[in-house]
Design an enzyme around this catalytic site. Structure first.
Site, PDB file in Angstrom:
ATOM      1  N   ASN A 104       0.796  -1.227   0.000  1.00  0.00           N
ATOM      2  CA  ASN A 104       0.000   0.000   0.000  1.00  0.00           C
ATOM      3  C   ASN A 104       0.825   1.273   0.000  1.00  0.00           C
ATOM      4  OD1 ASN A 104      -1.537  -2.073   2.178  1.00  0.00           O
ATOM      5  ND2 ASN A 104      -2.604  -1.540   0.304  1.00  0.00           N
ATOM      6  N   ILE A 111       1.043   6.868  -0.688  1.00  0.00           N
ATOM      7  CA  ILE A 111       0.333   5.980   0.226  1.00  0.00           C
ATOM      8  C   ILE A 111      -1.085   5.741  -0.256  1.00  0.00           C
ATOM      9  CG2 ILE A 111      -0.456   5.719   2.613  1.00  0.00           C
ATOM     10  CD1 ILE A 111       1.826   7.921   3.173  1.00  0.00           C
ATOM     11  N   CYS A 112      -1.485   4.488  -0.259  1.00  0.00           N
ATOM     12  CA  CYS A 112      -2.853   4.120  -0.622  1.00  0.00           C
ATOM     13  C   CYS A 112      -3.629   3.915   0.677  1.00  0.00           C
ATOM     14  CB  CYS A 112      -2.856   2.850  -1.467  1.00  0.00           C
ATOM     15  SG  CYS A 112      -4.502   2.395  -2.010  1.00  0.00           S
ATOM     16  N   LEU A 113      -4.260   4.976   1.120  1.00  0.00           N
ATOM     17  CA  LEU A 113      -5.076   4.940   2.335  1.00  0.00           C
ATOM     18  C   LEU A 113      -6.332   5.741   2.029  1.00  0.00           C
ATOM     19  CD1 LEU A 113      -5.239   4.056   5.327  1.00  0.00           C
ATOM     20  CD2 LEU A 113      -4.119   6.223   5.918  1.00  0.00           C
ATOM     21  N   ARG A 117      -7.775  10.088   0.633  1.00  0.00           N
ATOM     22  CA  ARG A 117      -8.305  10.362  -0.713  1.00  0.00           C
ATOM     23  C   ARG A 117      -9.819  10.493  -0.654  1.00  0.00           C
ATOM     24  NH1 ARG A 117      -5.680   5.156  -3.085  1.00  0.00           N
ATOM     25  NH2 ARG A 117      -7.831   4.659  -2.699  1.00  0.00           N
TER      26      ARG A 117
END
Length: 185
Positions: A104, A111-113, A117
């Protein structure tokens, strides 16, 4: 009888004192909210916060996470936070400064959180983001990856994933075509 002259003298004294101290900077609503969020933080020992530009700049700070469980136990990960004046109506911009083997977090530190977003809401705060980051280290998610290679390894071979994470944390290692330097802490 009210001594009007004395009142005017006192008002002038307040004005003169303010001029000596320089102009008072008015804080934005975002700055006031960040100040409150930071004052209310209750972080565990595995998470710390620092202000490299000093306490006068609360809109830019660093958070260090040292997971005490899971695949990333023993690692140390530095994140920079940049909070805009329109916060909390816009999520803070967060970047991972430590090169990490994680499904992630990509190799550039993005960062994929979801709460950073599409799921950001003004009721969320700095603490929510910090705990969300910590959660990524205790429960990495291969279903919503930024680093597809790490996600595939986690999904297909958790033992190899764990080995790769340990090697990346130790540093001075190649994992596939990516070099992970020795930590500088």
């Amino acid at each position: 009888m009210i001594r009007l002259f004395k009142v005017k003298e006192k008002q002038q004294e307040v004005v003169d004192n303010a001029k000596e101290k320089g102009p008072v900077k008015k804080q934005s609503a975002g700055e006031l909210r960040v100040q409150r969020d930071i004052a209310e933080l209750n972080l565990p020992n595995s998470i710390s916060i620092a202000f490299p530009s000093g306490q006068d700049d609360l809109m830019n700070f660093e958070v260090t996470i040292e997971p005490d469980e899971g695949y990333y136990k023993g690692g140390r990960f530095l994140f920079t936070f940049e909070v805009t004046p329109v916060y909390p109506h816009e999520a803070p911009k967060v970047k991972c400064e430590t090169k990490v083997y994680h499904p992630n977090i990509d190799l550039e530190g993005n960062i994929c959180l979801n709460i950073l977003r599409e799921d950001w809401k003004p009721v969320l705060n700095i603490s929510t983001v910090i705990y969300g980051l910590y959660y990524l280290f205790t429960q990495p998610n291969y279903e919503d990856p930024l680093n597809h290679e790490a996600a595939d390894v986690l999904r297909d071979n958790p033992e190899t994933f764990e080995s790769n994470v340990k090697r990346a944390i130790a540093g001075d290692q190649w994992i596939g075509s990516t070099y992970f330097p020795k930590p500088d802490f």
